[in-house]
Design a protein around this motif. Structure first.
Motif, PDB file in Angstrom:
ATOM      1  N   PHE A   1      35.484  44.190  47.192  1.00 44.56           N
ATOM      2  CA  PHE A   1      36.101  43.062  46.482  1.00 44.56           C
ATOM      3  C   PHE A   1      36.162  43.328  44.984  1.00 44.56           C
ATOM      4  O   PHE A   1      37.202  43.130  44.340  1.00 44.56           O
ATOM      5  N   LEU A   2      35.058  43.817  44.418  1.00 41.63           N
ATOM      6  CA  LEU A   2      35.021  44.089  42.976  1.00 41.63           C
ATOM      7  C   LEU A   2      36.013  45.176  42.593  1.00 41.63           C
ATOM      8  O   LEU A   2      36.716  45.065  41.575  1.00 41.63           O
ATOM      9  N   SER A   3      36.090  46.234  43.399  1.00 43.30           N
ATOM     10  CA  SER A   3      37.019  47.321  43.095  1.00 43.30           C
ATOM     11  C   SER A   3      38.463  46.841  43.130  1.00 43.30           C
ATOM     12  O   SER A   3      39.285  47.230  42.290  1.00 43.30           O
TER      13      SER A   3
ATOM     14  N   ALA B  82      41.190  46.620  39.838  1.00 46.98           N
ATOM     15  CA  ALA B  82      42.542  47.167  39.831  1.00 46.98           C
ATOM     16  C   ALA B  82      43.585  46.085  39.572  1.00 46.98           C
ATOM     17  O   ALA B  82      44.565  46.316  38.863  1.00 46.98           O
ATOM     18  N   ALA B  83      43.372  44.899  40.142  1.00 48.73           N
ATOM     19  CA  ALA B  83      44.370  43.835  40.032  1.00 48.73           C
ATOM     20  C   ALA B  83      44.342  43.147  38.673  1.00 48.73           C
ATOM     21  O   ALA B  83      45.384  42.723  38.160  1.00 48.73           O
ATOM     22  N   ASP B  84      43.151  43.008  38.084  1.00 49.28           N
ATOM     23  CA  ASP B  84      43.021  42.262  36.826  1.00 49.28           C
ATOM     24  C   ASP B  84      41.986  42.933  35.930  1.00 49.28           C
ATOM     25  O   ASP B  84      40.886  42.423  35.733  1.00 49.28           O
ATOM     26  N   PRO B  85      42.312  44.098  35.359  1.00 50.39           N
ATOM     27  CA  PRO B  85      41.330  44.795  34.511  1.00 50.39           C
ATOM     28  C   PRO B  85      40.891  43.986  33.310  1.00 50.39           C
ATOM     29  O   PRO B  85      39.744  44.072  32.881  1.00 50.39           O
ATOM     30  N   GLY B  86      41.778  43.155  32.763  1.00 48.65           N
ATOM     31  CA  GLY B  86      41.421  42.352  31.600  1.00 48.65           C
ATOM     32  C   GLY B  86      40.378  41.290  31.901  1.00 48.65           C
ATOM     33  O   GLY B  86      39.568  40.945  31.038  1.00 48.65           O
ATOM     34  N   GLY B  87      40.399  40.760  33.120  1.00 47.65           N
ATOM     35  CA  GLY B  87      39.450  39.704  33.478  1.00 47.65           C
ATOM     36  C   GLY B  87      38.237  40.203  34.229  1.00 47.65           C
ATOM     37  O   GLY B  87      37.386  39.406  34.644  1.00 47.65           O
ATOM     38  N   PHE B  88      38.138  41.545  34.410  1.00 53.26           N
ATOM     39  CA  PHE B  88      37.066  42.075  35.249  1.00 53.26           C
ATOM     40  C   PHE B  88      35.689  41.900  34.622  1.00 53.26           C
ATOM     41  O   PHE B  88      34.701  41.709  35.336  1.00 53.26           O
ATOM     42  N   ALA B  89      35.592  41.954  33.296  1.00 56.96           N
ATOM     43  CA  ALA B  89      34.286  41.785  32.653  1.00 56.96           C
ATOM     44  C   ALA B  89      33.718  40.404  32.935  1.00 56.96           C
ATOM     45  O   ALA B  89      32.520  40.254  33.202  1.00 56.96           O
ATOM     46  N   ASP B  90      34.574  39.375  32.878  1.00 52.66           N
ATOM     47  CA  ASP B  90      34.104  38.015  33.169  1.00 52.66           C
ATOM     48  C   ASP B  90      33.691  37.884  34.631  1.00 52.66           C
ATOM     49  O   ASP B  90      32.668  37.258  34.955  1.00 52.66           O
ATOM     50  N   LEU B  91      34.474  38.468  35.533  1.00 54.16           N
ATOM     51  CA  LEU B  91      34.112  38.429  36.951  1.00 54.16           C
ATOM     52  C   LEU B  91      32.792  39.159  37.171  1.00 54.16           C
ATOM     53  O   LEU B  91      31.915  38.682  37.914  1.00 54.16           O
ATOM     54  N   SER B  92      32.618  40.316  36.529  1.00 62.52           N
ATOM     55  CA  SER B  92      31.383  41.085  36.660  1.00 62.52           C
ATOM     56  C   SER B  92      30.185  40.268  36.194  1.00 62.52           C
ATOM     57  O   SER B  92      29.134  40.245  36.848  1.00 62.52           O
ATOM     58  N   LEU B  93      30.350  39.585  35.059  1.00 65.47           N
ATOM     59  CA  LEU B  93      29.250  38.783  34.528  1.00 65.47           C
ATOM     60  C   LEU B  93      28.857  37.688  35.506  1.00 65.47           C
ATOM     61  O   LEU B  93      27.668  37.444  35.740  1.00 65.47           O
TER      62      LEU B  93
END
Length: 491
Positions: free
Chosen positions: A305-307, A311-322
């Protein structure tokens, strides 16, 4: 806010959390005496100064804990050596320096500056693996198969020499093709080939762990920016290719260290992260992106899911990761027993690391700034010397519990000082509205993070229904730098 004022806030925050902000005169005297005494060099110490050892770290780092060098072998295999600074040789167990280190258990990195675990005459000088200096080290010598597995390893003591201190930003930009090679590439024969080989090996190690469910997240932290002695901003300190490279090498090293102690029949301190208690919330978060995760914790499914989201939203990935990291919870230290069979059984019962997908994991690569790593180093050296473990199982349990407690206290101090700095930066922006990510939702309060400046605050009104991972618009209603609070209401 001037640095002196912020430093005083940090000192008071440390004292309130049971951390020692200053060294005792005895500790400073003992550390200075080490300069004249020099490290002990008895026992089997190999001379590996001729190898092309190098380090990669932050631009301003002075406490260098590890060096590395690699050698390609046949059929895609390789040999990877990681040298860890021999801190134990100058920090006497039971001494004043050891007492301070054992009390704080970690260096504390605040927006007001660093409060080191060891006096700087040691951590940034005598026990730091500086460029163009020879130092004693504990070497973890690993054989890597073509698929990224650590197929074998050995540990021994050695004399090493740092041929080049490289920086994360410069190496990352070069590897990405965005900048020229660092200057040392031209002056140190074989260095360019070394760094490229390290990059390949790190990728293989990472892919192997991810095939087992290691989570590929990308969180960012805040870095204070000063101009003419004044705090002017809190900017994101983001991961990059070189930081990932070193992290992958250190994870492999820590795993090899843990397995070595098991093979020697020695007890150890392990880093443990249980399966997430808030897996249900992670399932809801994934569902909001159209992905169905299993009802029970599944690291492989979560990483898929994270991967996909990276790929789909690199700009928002940091917020999702947090958001995911917050729901995974904090790691802790646990004592593993001395008997190999018992250790294996304990790991089988879940004493592994969910985020790294590793059962065997002992912090060992940063003895200048983490006390568990210094304890692990003493265990390793005792095993190498054929001596009994320097700590009993009961002592290791006490140390592990205390290190977990103090790590949490250090994190709270770091957050408190960061919020004090952020409150000062925001004091003229009452009423402004920000986009925010919910980072905490519990009985003690609901907390959000804004991105400019990068900091967290509490939602004091309108927080009903908010949960970790949600996004919201919030309005700044109050700040207090002295009390380190930043209050928002839902806009």
């Amino acid at each position: 806010m001037d640095p002196t004022h912020l430093h005083q806030i940090a000192v008071e925050a440390m004292r309130s959390r049971g951390l020692l902000p200053v060294f005792s005169p005895q500790a400073l005297q003992e550390a200075e005496a080490a300069r004249h005494a020099g490290p002990e060099r008895h026992g089997d110490i190999r001379d590996l100064r001729h190898l092309t050892w190098f380090s990669i770290d932050n631009n301003d780092t002075r406490d260098l804990d590890q060096l590395s060098v690699a050698e390609p072998l046949a059929n895609g295999a390789a040999r990877l050596l990681v040298a860890v600074a021999d801190v134990d040789c100058l920090v006497r167990p039971g001494g004043a320096v050891d007492g301070h280190a054992g009390a704080n258990t970690t260096s504390v990195y605040t927006a007001a500056g660093i409060f080191p675990m060891l006096p700087e005459v040691l951590s940034t000088d005598l026990t730091s693996l500086h460029e163009s200096q020879e130092r004693l080290a504990v070497v973890v010598d690993m054989q890597l198969a073509a698929d990224g597995t650590v197929s074998g390893s050995d540990i021994y003591r050695a004399l090493v020499f740092n041929h080049a201190k490289l920086t994360y930003d410069a190496v990352s930009a070069w590897l990405d093709g965005a900048a020229s090679p660092p200057a040392q590439m031209a002056s140190v024969p074989g260095l360019e080939e070394q760094v490229r080989l390290h990059d390949v090996l790190a990728g293989k190690l990472r892919q192997w762990r991810q095939s087992r469910g290691a989570l590929n997240v990308n969180t960012i932290s805040a870095r204070p920016v000063f101009k003419d002695g004044q705090l002017v901003d809190l900017q994101p300190d983001e991961k990059n290719r070189a930081k990932d490279l070193i992290a992958d090498l250190m994870i492999a090293t820590n795993g090899a260290t843990a397995r070595f102690l098991v093979d020697q029949g020695f007890p150890s301190i392990r880093r443990f992260l249980q399966a997430p208690r808030r897996w249900d919330r992670i399932v809801v978060l994934a569902a909001s992106h159209g992905v169905a995760l299993p009802a029970m914790p599944d690291a492989l499914a979560l990483d898929r899911f994270l991967s996909a989201r990276r790929a789909a939203d690199p700009g928002g990935f940091a917020d999702l990761s947090l958001a995911v990291v917050k729901m995974l919870g904090s790691g802790e230290y646990v004592a593993a027993p001395a008997v190999a069979g018992d250790a294996a059984s304990a790991e089988g019962n879940g004493q592994g690391h969910f985020g790294l997908a590793i059962n065997d994991y002992a912090h060992s690569t940063a003895p200048n700034r983490r006390f568990p790593d210094l304890v692990t180093q003493r265990l390793l050296k005792a095993a190498l010397a054929g001596e009994p473990p320097p700590y009993s199982a009961g002592q290791l349990t006490e140390i592990a519990n205390h290190c977990t407690l103090q790590e949490d206290n250090a994190s709270k101090v770091e957050r408190q000082v960061l919020k004090a700095a952020g409150a000062w930066l925001l004091h003229g922006r009452i009423g402004d509205v920000f986009d925010a990510l919910v980072t905490g939702a519990a009985a003690k309060g609901t907390f959000v993070r804004i991105s400019s400046p990068l900091l967290e605050g509490r939602v004091v009104r309108g927080f009903e229904g908010l949960d970790v991972g949600d996004t919201a618009r919030v309005r700044l209603v109050a700040v207090d730098a002295e009390k380190s609070f930043i209050d928002f209401e839902r806009a």
